[in-house]
Motif scaffolding. Structure first.
Motif, short mmCIF file in Angstrom:
data_model
loop_
_atom_site.label_atom_id
_atom_site.label_comp_id
_atom_site.label_asym_id
_atom_site.label_seq_id
_atom_site.Cartn_x
_atom_site.Cartn_y
_atom_site.Cartn_z
N MET A 236 1.21 -1.40 -0.26
CA MET A 236 0.06 -0.06 0.10
C MET A 236 1.04 0.99 0.01
SD MET A 236 -3.51 1.25 2.16
CE MET A 236 -4.34 -0.14 1.64
N LEU A 237 0.51 2.29 -0.73
CA LEU A 237 0.76 3.54 -1.26
C LEU A 237 1.20 3.64 0.63
CD1 LEU A 237 0.45 4.06 -4.29
CD2 LEU A 237 3.05 3.38 -3.67
N TYR A 238 2.18 4.96 1.05
CA TYR A 238 1.74 5.65 1.53
C TYR A 238 2.37 8.07 1.44
CZ TYR A 238 2.22 8.74 6.11
OH TYR A 238 2.11 9.49 7.12
N PRO A 239 1.06 8.72 1.51
CA PRO A 239 -0.18 8.19 2.31
C PRO A 239 -1.29 8.26 1.32
CG PRO A 239 0.91 10.89 1.54
CD PRO A 239 1.66 9.75 1.01
N ASP B 206 -7.49 8.68 0.45
CA ASP B 206 -8.12 8.79 1.39
C ASP B 206 -8.08 9.97 2.54
OD1 ASP B 206 -10.40 7.45 0.60
OD2 ASP B 206 -9.49 6.44 1.18
N SER B 207 -6.68 9.91 2.88
CA SER B 207 -6.02 11.36 3.85
C SER B 207 -5.43 12.06 3.26
CB SER B 207 -4.85 10.53 4.33
OG SER B 207 -3.74 10.28 3.80
N LEU B 208 -5.46 11.69 1.52
CA LEU B 208 -4.77 12.92 1.07
C LEU B 208 -6.19 13.78 0.74
CD1 LEU B 208 -2.41 11.77 -1.51
CD2 LEU B 208 -2.07 13.33 0.67
N ARG B 209 -7.57 13.56 0.92
CA ARG B 209 -8.50 14.33 0.20
C ARG B 209 -8.96 14.82 1.46
NH1 ARG B 209 -10.11 12.32 -4.44
NH2 ARG B 209 -12.55 13.59 -4.23
N LYS B 210 -8.89 14.21 2.55
CA LYS B 210 -9.82 14.69 3.43
C LYS B 210 -9.05 16.36 3.80
CE LYS B 210 -10.02 10.31 6.51
NZ LYS B 210 -9.57 10.01 7.39
N ASN B 211 -7.76 16.57 3.36
CA ASN B 211 -7.33 18.20 4.00
C ASN B 211 -7.58 18.72 1.96
OD1 ASN B 211 -6.13 17.51 6.17
ND2 ASN B 211 -4.12 16.25 5.34
N GLU C 177 9.90 16.57 10.04
CA GLU C 177 11.06 16.32 10.99
C GLU C 177 11.41 14.84 10.25
OE1 GLU C 177 11.42 13.58 15.62
OE2 GLU C 177 10.13 15.89 15.56
N SER C 178 11.11 13.84 8.97
CA SER C 178 11.20 13.15 8.53
C SER C 178 10.10 12.84 7.58
CB SER C 178 11.71 11.50 9.36
OG SER C 178 10.63 10.70 10.23
N TYR C 179 10.38 12.06 6.38
CA TYR C 179 10.09 11.33 5.63
C TYR C 179 10.26 9.81 5.63
CZ TYR C 179 9.39 16.91 4.72
OH TYR C 179 8.76 17.91 4.13
N HIS C 180 9.26 9.55 4.65
CA HIS C 180 8.88 7.69 4.02
C HIS C 180 9.52 7.79 2.69
CE1 HIS C 180 5.91 7.82 6.98
NE2 HIS C 180 6.91 6.54 7.47
N GLU D 207 2.85 13.80 1.43
CA GLU D 207 3.31 13.38 3.00
C GLU D 207 2.93 14.95 4.14
OE1 GLU D 207 7.18 11.39 4.21
OE2 GLU D 207 6.64 10.73 2.71
N GLU D 208 3.35 16.24 3.15
CA GLU D 208 3.44 17.39 4.11
C GLU D 208 2.04 17.90 3.79
OE1 GLU D 208 6.05 20.41 2.33
OE2 GLU D 208 8.22 19.69 3.59
N ILE D 209 0.59 17.24 2.99
CA ILE D 209 -0.58 17.43 3.00
C ILE D 209 -0.76 16.84 3.50
CG2 ILE D 209 -1.82 17.12 1.52
CD1 ILE D 209 -0.46 18.03 -1.07
#
Length: 75
Positions: free
Chosen positions: A1-4, A7-12, A40-43, A53-55
């Motif tokens: 599965m991809l991160y992020p 669905d989590s991106l579309r919330k913002n 602080e850190s990125y995947h 990831e910032e979004i």
């Protein structure tokens, strides 16, 4: 599965087209200016992944355009 996840991106940012535009502009900014980012850190090691990831973290949001103003990237 991809991160992020999408669905989590579309919330913002509700529009997938706006999401792509914001992430691309941020990634380009990170690459051209050598910006280390706001987290602080990125995947991800790639700039687009870091922008997404910032979004997802809520650090990067889309500005609402003001009516009657021509922005620099719209010229």
């Amino acid at each position: 599965m991809l991160y992020p996840s999408s669905d989590s991106l579309r919330k913002n940012i509700d529009s997938k087209y706006s999401l792509v535009s914001v992430a691309a502009k941020r990634a380009r900014n990170m690459q051209e200016k050598g910006d280390k980012g706001s987290l602080e850190s990125y995947h991800s090691v790639k700039f687009v992944g870091q922008a997404l990831e910032e979004i997802a973290a809520g650090q990067l949001v889309m500005k609402k355009p003001q009516e009657g103003i021509l922005y620099e990237d719209e010229k």
